[in-house]
Design an enzyme around this catalytic site. Structure first.
Site, PDB file in Angstrom:
ATOM      1  N   CYS A  59       0.750  -1.195  -0.027  1.00  0.00           N
ATOM      2  CA  CYS A  59      -0.086  -0.128   0.075  1.00  0.00           C
ATOM      3  C   CYS A  59       0.745   1.178  -0.076  1.00  0.00           C
ATOM      4  O   CYS A  59       0.211   2.465  -0.100  1.00  0.00           O
ATOM      5  CB  CYS A  59      -0.874  -0.113   1.280  1.00  0.00           C
ATOM      6  SG  CYS A  59       0.194   0.196   2.704  1.00  0.00           S
ATOM      7  N   CYS A  62       4.812   1.996   4.127  1.00  0.00           N
ATOM      8  CA  CYS A  62       6.209   1.923   4.636  1.00  0.00           C
ATOM      9  C   CYS A  62       6.912   3.469   4.013  1.00  0.00           C
ATOM     10  O   CYS A  62       7.612   3.910   4.721  1.00  0.00           O
ATOM     11  CB  CYS A  62       6.869   0.719   4.289  1.00  0.00           C
ATOM     12  SG  CYS A  62       6.292  -0.822   4.882  1.00  0.00           S
ATOM     13  N   CYS A 155       4.335  -6.975   4.593  1.00  0.00           N
ATOM     14  CA  CYS A 155       4.475  -7.609   3.151  1.00  0.00           C
ATOM     15  C   CYS A 155       5.578  -8.396   2.592  1.00  0.00           C
ATOM     16  O   CYS A 155       5.606  -9.189   1.832  1.00  0.00           O
ATOM     17  CB  CYS A 155       3.680  -6.576   2.290  1.00  0.00           C
ATOM     18  SG  CYS A 155       2.251  -6.048   2.817  1.00  0.00           S
ATOM     19  N   HIS A 230       5.589  -7.581  25.239  1.00  0.00           N
ATOM     20  CA  HIS A 230       4.924  -7.721  26.607  1.00  0.00           C
ATOM     21  C   HIS A 230       5.911  -7.426  27.690  1.00  0.00           C
ATOM     22  O   HIS A 230       5.443  -6.838  28.735  1.00  0.00           O
ATOM     23  CB  HIS A 230       4.598  -9.302  26.840  1.00  0.00           C
ATOM     24  CG  HIS A 230       4.032  -9.412  28.233  1.00  0.00           C
ATOM     25  ND1 HIS A 230       2.666  -9.253  28.376  1.00  0.00           N
ATOM     26  CD2 HIS A 230       4.222 -10.137  29.465  1.00  0.00           C
ATOM     27  CE1 HIS A 230       2.331  -9.519  29.528  1.00  0.00           C
ATOM     28  NE2 HIS A 230       3.213 -10.116  30.388  1.00  0.00           N
ATOM     29  N   CYS A 257      -5.143  -4.417  31.161  1.00  0.00           N
ATOM     30  CA  CYS A 257      -4.301  -5.203  30.183  1.00  0.00           C
ATOM     31  C   CYS A 257      -5.337  -5.705  28.954  1.00  0.00           C
ATOM     32  O   CYS A 257      -6.596  -5.944  29.321  1.00  0.00           O
ATOM     33  CB  CYS A 257      -3.750  -6.540  31.052  1.00  0.00           C
ATOM     34  SG  CYS A 257      -3.010  -7.781  29.665  1.00  0.00           S
ATOM     35  N   CYS A 263      -4.908  -8.709  22.400  1.00  0.00           N
ATOM     36  CA  CYS A 263      -3.379  -8.321  22.180  1.00  0.00           C
ATOM     37  C   CYS A 263      -2.456  -9.479  22.057  1.00  0.00           C
ATOM     38  O   CYS A 263      -2.565 -10.608  22.702  1.00  0.00           O
ATOM     39  CB  CYS A 263      -3.077  -7.696  23.662  1.00  0.00           C
ATOM     40  SG  CYS A 263      -1.402  -6.779  23.376  1.00  0.00           S
ATOM     41  N   CYS A 272       8.130  -1.585  19.908  1.00  0.00           N
ATOM     42  CA  CYS A 272       7.472  -0.572  19.921  1.00  0.00           C
ATOM     43  C   CYS A 272       7.026   0.017  21.294  1.00  0.00           C
ATOM     44  O   CYS A 272       6.870   1.273  21.398  1.00  0.00           O
ATOM     45  CB  CYS A 272       6.111  -1.243  19.567  1.00  0.00           C
ATOM     46  SG  CYS A 272       6.054  -1.701  17.739  1.00  0.00           S
ATOM     47  N   CYS A 284       0.476   1.540  19.497  1.00  0.00           N
ATOM     48  CA  CYS A 284      -0.852   0.949  19.453  1.00  0.00           C
ATOM     49  C   CYS A 284      -1.425   0.815  20.902  1.00  0.00           C
ATOM     50  O   CYS A 284      -2.477   1.203  21.191  1.00  0.00           O
ATOM     51  CB  CYS A 284      -0.611  -0.640  18.737  1.00  0.00           C
ATOM     52  SG  CYS A 284      -0.427  -0.410  17.015  1.00  0.00           S
TER      53      CYS A 284
END
Length: 362
Positions: A59, A62, A155, A230, A257, A263, A272, A284
């Site tokens: 798409c 990136c 991708c 996590h 949580c 999740c 992240c 996120c």
């Protein structure tokens, strides 16, 4: 024009440039003393291999992610400095002129960046044609001559991103090259889209050492994909306390949580939680959305439905374990990955109880 003059002409001061190099080397886990060496490598990048950036089944997210980065402008600092010779989104040329630029660069020493998945065989080539030529053939041609290949986004790394829903089942760049016995080193940088700092840091590492960074079994740099999300999640304290969100509309559960809401953080390796998106503005989970596992092989098909609780987890040495019985199966074993806190939470019945309460409310 000297390299420093080249940067200053684009509004980038020497101080800003060195600050970025210091931050990049720190993110790479390199000693602070290597920042000047990295800066020298990037300053000299115009004399380093040029870049061919190919677009396949994707798409363009990136590229958009990278080009939208600020402070300083990444397109001015890195893309110009790296001398990208071919990039269908940002290059001024088009048609035969653009394709000639690609052909000319093949005769030089270059780095290949691939964004998007690839049709798996000649039988499906017609689903992705660029410049009147099958994209699959172009990737094979360029990869065979490149010094290194960087696959950006889920991708390109695995073929199972959003295009993975297509009936032709496209594949990732690494798998394609393995099928054709092309030995050019491949660096996978998954996520949907790729994080700009991950791509920039990897390029800087390659320019500095003329080698790929240490990779895991999925060919991902360990410096970015070596730890479970996590383990550094800002909601981990709620996980430890057995507080799991079951009602999106309950303000009291806002920071609970998100495990019951799908999740994938307990089985996703990414940084992240430490390095956020959009110039460190958010990511996120902090925005209230469960991790979708986009940095892992098999995203998103093997991680869907995205908002459904994952009943099974793969624990090292133990294989697939059901979430509600993990404590009984593991017993006193030491588990690397999810960690003892997951075992304690599930064994105590807190996760199961929260899930039962959710079903009653439904």
């Amino acid at each position: 024009m000297g390299n420093l003059d080249f940067l200053q002409a684009r509004g980038i001061s020497r101080r800003d440039f060195m600050k970025l190099m210091a931050a990049t080397t720190a993110a790479l886990g390199l000693p602070e003393v290597l920042a000047p060496q990295a800066a020298k490598a990037v300053e000299a990048a115009m004399e380093k291999p040029p870049v061919i950036w190919l677009h396949g089944m994707e798409c363009t997210g990136c590229s958009e992610s990278l080009l939208a980065t600020l402070n300083p402008s990444i397109e001015s600092l890195v893309l110009d400095t790296l001398s990208i010779r071919y990039h269908e989104t940002i290059m001024a040329a088009s048609g035969h002129v653009a394709e000639q630029a690609y052909q000319d660069t093949l005769d030089e020493k270059f780095v290949l960046v691939v964004e998007g998945s690839v049709p798996a065989s000649e039988a499906t080539d017609s689903y992705c044609m660029v410049g009147g030529k099958p994209f699959r053939e172009t990737v094979l041609e360029a990869a065979a001559k490149a010094q290194a290949v960087i696959a950006v986004g889920s991708c390109a790394t695995d073929g199972a991103g959003i295009p993975g829903a297509c009936e032709i089942k496209p594949i990732g760049v690494r798998e394609l090259l393995q099928k054709h016995n092309i030995a050019t080193p491949v660096i996978n940088l998954p996520c949907c889209p790729v994080k700009p700092n991950t791509l920039i840091g990897t390029i800087v590492y390659y320019l500095t050492f003329s080698a790929v960074p240490e990779l895991d079994e999925q060919a991902r740099p360990l410096i970015y994909y070596g730890k479970l999300l996590h383990d550094n999640c800002p909601r981990r304290g709620q996980f430890e306390a057995g507080n799991f969100l079951s009602d999106w509309n309950d303000p009291a559960q806002k920071d609970y949580c998100l495990l019951l809401k799908g999740c994938k953080g307990p089985k996703t390796y990414t940084d992240c939680a430490q390095v956020w998106w959009n110039d460190n503005a958010n990511f996120c989970i902090n925005a209230g959305s469960p991790c979708s596992g986009c940095s892992e092989s098999g995203f998103y098909g093997q991680f869907s439905p995205l908002y459904a609780k994952q009943e099974n987890f793969s624990l090292p040495g133990l294989g697939q374990i059901h979430a509600d019985t993990v404590g009984k199966v593991v017993g006193g074993a030491t588990v690397v990955g999810l960690g003892a806190h997951l075992i304690a939470t599930v064994a105590s019945g807190r996760l199961k109880n929260n899930d039962s309460e959710q079903k009653k409310e439904d």
